[in-house]
Design a protein around this motif. Structure first.
Motif, PDB file in Angstrom:
ATOM      1  N   ARG A 176      13.867  82.251 -37.872  1.00 42.70           N
ATOM      2  CA  ARG A 176      13.220  82.938 -36.741  1.00 42.70           C
ATOM      3  C   ARG A 176      13.207  82.080 -35.485  1.00 42.70           C
ATOM      4  O   ARG A 176      13.393  82.565 -34.383  1.00 42.70           O
ATOM      5  CB  ARG A 176      11.797  83.348 -37.114  1.00 42.70           C
TER       6      ARG A 176
ATOM      7  N   ASP B  53      15.268  92.879 -31.236  1.00 38.13           N
ATOM      8  CA  ASP B  53      15.364  92.661 -32.676  1.00 38.13           C
ATOM      9  C   ASP B  53      15.886  93.947 -33.325  1.00 38.13           C
ATOM     10  O   ASP B  53      15.860  95.015 -32.711  1.00 38.13           O
ATOM     11  CB  ASP B  53      13.974  92.308 -33.217  1.00 38.13           C
TER      12      ASP B  53
ATOM     13  N   GLU C  51      15.302  80.180 -34.342  1.00 32.90           N
ATOM     14  CA  GLU C  51      16.599  80.130 -33.670  1.00 32.90           C
ATOM     15  C   GLU C  51      16.749  81.198 -32.596  1.00 32.90           C
ATOM     16  O   GLU C  51      17.594  81.071 -31.715  1.00 32.90           O
ATOM     17  CB  GLU C  51      17.726  80.290 -34.691  1.00 32.90           C
ATOM     18  N   LYS C  52      15.946  82.253 -32.667  1.00 29.55           N
ATOM     19  CA  LYS C  52      16.055  83.330 -31.672  1.00 29.55           C
ATOM     20  C   LYS C  52      15.807  82.827 -30.251  1.00 29.55           C
ATOM     21  O   LYS C  52      16.464  83.261 -29.309  1.00 29.55           O
ATOM     22  CB  LYS C  52      15.094  84.476 -31.994  1.00 29.55           C
TER      23      LYS C  52
ATOM     24  N   VAL D 277      19.460  90.676 -31.356  1.00 26.62           N
ATOM     25  CA  VAL D 277      19.292  89.343 -31.942  1.00 26.62           C
ATOM     26  C   VAL D 277      18.408  89.500 -33.172  1.00 26.62           C
ATOM     27  O   VAL D 277      17.246  89.869 -33.071  1.00 26.62           O
ATOM     28  CB  VAL D 277      18.653  88.356 -30.943  1.00 26.62           C
ATOM     29  N   SER D 278      18.975  89.218 -34.341  1.00 26.05           N
ATOM     30  CA  SER D 278      18.263  89.460 -35.587  1.00 26.05           C
ATOM     31  C   SER D 278      18.312  88.254 -36.506  1.00 26.05           C
ATOM     32  O   SER D 278      19.349  87.613 -36.645  1.00 26.05           O
ATOM     33  CB  SER D 278      18.882  90.672 -36.301  1.00 26.05           C
ATOM     34  N   LYS D 279      17.174  87.993 -37.152  1.00 27.80           N
ATOM     35  CA  LYS D 279      17.099  86.940 -38.158  1.00 27.80           C
ATOM     36  C   LYS D 279      17.200  87.602 -39.521  1.00 27.80           C
ATOM     37  O   LYS D 279      16.451  88.534 -39.834  1.00 27.80           O
ATOM     38  CB  LYS D 279      15.769  86.201 -38.042  1.00 27.80           C
TER      39      LYS D 279
ATOM     40  N   ARG E   3      23.963  89.309 -32.301  1.00 24.17           N
ATOM     41  CA  ARG E   3      23.805  87.937 -32.768  1.00 24.17           C
ATOM     42  C   ARG E   3      22.884  87.919 -33.983  1.00 24.17           C
ATOM     43  O   ARG E   3      21.860  88.583 -33.997  1.00 24.17           O
ATOM     44  CB  ARG E   3      23.186  87.042 -31.687  1.00 24.17           C
TER      45      ARG E   3
ATOM     46  N   ASP F 129      10.379  92.412 -30.070  1.00 27.00           N
ATOM     47  CA  ASP F 129      10.375  92.039 -31.483  1.00 27.00           C
ATOM     48  C   ASP F 129       9.076  92.530 -32.100  1.00 27.00           C
ATOM     49  O   ASP F 129       8.095  92.735 -31.387  1.00 27.00           O
ATOM     50  CB  ASP F 129      10.483  90.517 -31.642  1.00 27.00           C
TER      51      ASP F 129
ATOM     52  N   CYS G 157      20.901  85.147 -36.817  1.00 28.39           N
ATOM     53  CA  CYS G 157      20.523  83.772 -37.120  1.00 28.39           C
ATOM     54  C   CYS G 157      19.789  83.773 -38.451  1.00 28.39           C
ATOM     55  O   CYS G 157      19.375  84.820 -38.948  1.00 28.39           O
ATOM     56  CB  CYS G 157      19.668  83.175 -36.006  1.00 28.39           C
TER      57      CYS G 157
ATOM     58  N   VAL H 129       7.848  85.195 -33.786  1.00 27.67           N
ATOM     59  CA  VAL H 129       9.157  85.067 -33.124  1.00 27.67           C
ATOM     60  C   VAL H 129       8.946  84.947 -31.625  1.00 27.67           C
ATOM     61  O   VAL H 129       9.593  84.142 -30.951  1.00 27.67           O
ATOM     62  CB  VAL H 129      10.062  86.285 -33.441  1.00 27.67           C
TER      63      VAL H 129
ATOM     64  N   CYS I 292      18.323  83.235 -27.085  1.00 31.76           N
ATOM     65  CA  CYS I 292      17.902  83.857 -25.825  1.00 31.76           C
ATOM     66  C   CYS I 292      18.155  82.937 -24.640  1.00 31.76           C
ATOM     67  O   CYS I 292      18.595  83.387 -23.579  1.00 31.76           O
ATOM     68  CB  CYS I 292      16.435  84.252 -25.889  1.00 31.76           C
TER      69      CYS I 292
END
Length: 185
Positions: free
Chosen positions: A101, A13, A103-104, A64-66, A96, A118, A98, A123, A108
């Motif tokens: 949350r 994250d 969607e992570k 990977v970040s929301k 990436r 994270d 999104c 998450v 993956c």
């Protein structure tokens, strides 16, 4: 434990894991301009640890970040401003974003991520059955025994290295959803 041929891949994250959250002198999320946001520091040890881990994972590290569009833009600018990709060796193509949350976990799954760091348990919990090793950053304890608490980047790196050392010795990654009992750093 059922053997697996999965290649270790790391997901990380960004907010409060790489970019420090709001502090007394800086603000990232609440920043009204780029200059203020760019002053937000990296989380202590994050860049150096990620540089070493990127080598160890042969470059198989994804961010990977929301977040919404505004924070996505700030995050991209912060990463560029701080020379993040050059300093860590992580490819900018391995970034990436999104909007939700939940969607992570799907991201993956698609990327084949086997370990994820994270700062939010909400998450990490939906990643059960998708990501073998989940690390809750910035805490000393987790209310869920399948999630490893890691208070610092030093502890995070040590926990990940211990798993990679086992893989190097021929111990397969646990199948997704199976939590192997490991010593906690």
């Amino acid at each position: 434990m059922k053997p697996t041929n999965r290649i270790p891949r790391l997901g990380v994250d960004i907010g409060r894991v790489i970019i420090h959250g709001d502090g007394p002198d800086t603000s990232f999320i609440q920043a009204r301009d780029d200059e203020t946001a760019m002053r937000a520091p990296a989380v202590d040890g994050a860049i150096d640890a990620l540089a070493r881990l990127t080598l160890r994972f042969d470059g198989a590290v994804w961010l990977v970040s929301k977040c919404g569009p505004r924070i996505e833009g700030l995050s991209r600018r912060w990463l560029a401003h701080h020379g993040f990709f050059e300093r860590t060796g992580i490819s900018p193509a391995q970034l990436r974003f999104c909007r939700e949350r939940r969607e992570k976990a799907g991201i993956c799954l698609k990327l084949g991520v086997t370990m994820f760091v994270d700062d939010r348990l909400d998450v990490l919990l939906p990643m059960a059955g998708v990501v073998e090793h989940r690390f809750l950053f910035g805490v000393h304890a987790s209310s869920d025994p399948t999630v490893t608490p890691v208070p610092t980047w030093r502890a995070t790196e040590a926990a990940i290295e211990a798993i990679l050392d086992e893989v190097d010795r021929g111990v397969p990654l646990a199948p997704a959803g199976h939590h192997a009992q490991r010593a906690r750093p």
